[in-house]
Design a protein around this motif. Structure first.
Motif, short mmCIF file in Angstrom:
data_model
loop_
_atom_site.label_atom_id
_atom_site.label_comp_id
_atom_site.label_asym_id
_atom_site.label_seq_id
_atom_site.Cartn_x
_atom_site.Cartn_y
_atom_site.Cartn_z
N ILE A 1 0.85 -1.20 0.00
CA ILE A 1 0.00 0.00 0.00
C ILE A 1 0.88 1.25 0.00
CG2 ILE A 1 -1.71 1.28 1.38
CD1 ILE A 1 -2.64 -1.58 2.35
N GLU A 2 1.92 1.22 0.81
CA GLU A 2 2.84 2.37 0.90
C GLU A 2 3.51 2.63 -0.47
OE1 GLU A 2 3.53 4.59 3.09
OE2 GLU A 2 5.34 5.39 2.12
N GLU A 3 3.94 1.56 -1.11
CA GLU A 3 4.60 1.72 -2.41
C GLU A 3 3.62 2.24 -3.48
OE1 GLU A 3 7.96 -1.83 -1.83
OE2 GLU A 3 6.10 -2.26 -2.91
N ILE A 4 2.40 1.73 -3.44
CA ILE A 4 1.38 2.19 -4.41
C ILE A 4 1.11 3.68 -4.20
CG2 ILE A 4 -1.11 2.02 -4.98
CD1 ILE A 4 -0.35 -0.63 -5.79
N ALA A 5 0.98 4.08 -2.94
CA ALA A 5 0.72 5.50 -2.64
C ALA A 5 1.91 6.35 -3.07
CB ALA A 5 0.43 5.68 -1.16
N ARG A 6 3.12 5.87 -2.82
CA ARG A 6 4.33 6.61 -3.22
C ARG A 6 4.36 6.82 -4.74
NH1 ARG A 6 8.81 2.59 -3.29
NH2 ARG A 6 8.16 2.42 -5.45
N GLU A 7 4.06 5.75 -5.47
CA GLU A 7 4.11 5.85 -6.94
C GLU A 7 3.00 6.75 -7.49
OE1 GLU A 7 6.43 4.87 -9.22
OE2 GLU A 7 7.47 4.70 -7.33
N ALA A 8 1.81 6.67 -6.86
CA ALA A 8 0.72 7.55 -7.29
C ALA A 8 1.12 9.00 -7.07
CB ALA A 8 -0.56 7.22 -6.53
N GLU A 9 1.71 9.27 -5.91
CA GLU A 9 2.10 10.65 -5.60
C GLU A 9 3.17 11.15 -6.57
OE1 GLU A 9 3.90 11.32 -1.75
OE2 GLU A 9 3.20 13.41 -1.75
N SER A 10 4.11 10.29 -6.92
CA SER A 10 5.18 10.74 -7.83
C SER A 10 4.58 11.09 -9.20
CB SER A 10 6.30 9.70 -7.96
OG SER A 10 5.91 8.65 -8.83
N ALA A 11 3.59 10.30 -9.62
CA ALA A 11 2.96 10.57 -10.92
C ALA A 11 2.12 11.84 -10.86
CB ALA A 11 2.09 9.37 -11.32
#
Ligand code: KMH
Ligand code: ZN
Length: 273
Positions: free
Chosen positions: A27-37
């Motif tokens: 979940i943390e990685e998904i949120a991190r990647e969404a934020e970067s995009a």
């Protein structure tokens, strides 16, 4: 020219950390990647979720947790869960995230070979069932079309009232079994869309940025991200989805196309603000 909607397909169901260690699972990685995009200029996040070990899942609970984590970091972004899931999942499994009433979701408009022995199955009845459920719940479908016949299927369902106008399409190009990624084929696909439709283009692998450029010139929108492509350029793995979005933004700026905010994307896609 209309502002450009950039969709980031941040996770997918097929790509793995073995291929690029930055592919998100938790979940943390998904949120991190969404934020970067999002920070780079994406207004839509096309979302698949995984178990912590990378196994694709359509679990409603996992989607709920991931969507909450994304919304905490990117409050106004449009989240578009996949109802395609992974090859071999049942319709029931695949449909789970729409119960969370997202603003958008994908609607795969036909069956397609997916390389090797894999077949991504979407019978006509499946398409009707998914379209009707999305309509009932007020979810904007993004019609995923891997070939010209799938556009015709979507148009048939539009005429039957199962998909409302104006329709929005994602023209997926370069899947092993779908239409090739070439300007000629994109022109053919775009000319086959009903008047008033909007479209985005997903070029697979090395075709991601070149097809994005063609779509930008044609007035279409673009999808980039790890689901479709893991490389920033030949031999260089992307460090984040944000890097891929940044590249699309650079191309758009060079070609004179401003980038849509999430609310501008809602207006273009006819999604209530
Ligand atoms: N993972 C593919 C089998 C979608 O998101 O709707 C299906 C897919 C399409 O990615
Ligand atoms: Zn997908």
């Amino acid at each position: 020219m209309e502002k450009l909607i950039i969709t980031a397909a941040i996770s997918g169901a097929e790509v793995t950390k073995n291929q690029n260690p930055n592919v998100p699972y938790t979940i943390e990685e998904i949120a991190r990647e969404a934020e970067s995009a999002y920070k780079a200029g994406a207004s839509v996040i096309h979302l698949h979720v995984r178990e912590d070990d990378g196994t694709p899942t359509q679990s409603i609970d996992r989607f709920k947790e991931c969507i909450e984590a994304i919304k905490n970091r990117c409050p106004d972004v449009i989240i578009q869960p996949s109802t395609g899931g992974a090859v071999g999942m049942s319709n029931e499994e695949r449909l789970q995230p729409i119960e969370l009433i997202p603003e958008m979701a994908t609607l795969d408009c036909g069956t397609c070979n997916f390389g090797g022995d894999e077949v991504f199955v979407n019978t006509e009845n499946t398409i009707i069932e998914f379209a009707q459920k999305m309509k009932e719940l007020g979810i904007k479908p993004e019609c995923e079309v891997f070939d010209k016949g799938m556009i015709d299927t979507a148009i048939r369902q539009n005429k039957k009232g199962n998909i409302l106008s104006p329709m929005h399409f994602n023209i997926v190009m370069g899947v092993n079994g779908g239409i090739s990624a070439s300007p000629r084929d994109l022109t053919f696909m775009v000319e086959s869309l009903p008047q008033g439709s909007t479209f985005t283009v997903s070029g697979m692998g090395r075709h991601q940025m070149s097809m994005a450029a063609v779509s930008i010139i044609m007035g279409g929108h673009v999808r980039v991200g790890f689901e479709d492509n893991l490389y920033l350029e030949k031999g260089v793995l992307a460090k984040s989805n944000g890097e891929l979005v940044q590249k699309a933004v650079r191309i758009a700026k060079d070609l004179g196309r401003p980038i849509a905010t999430p609310n501008e994307a809602r207006e273009i896609l006819n999604i209530p603000l």
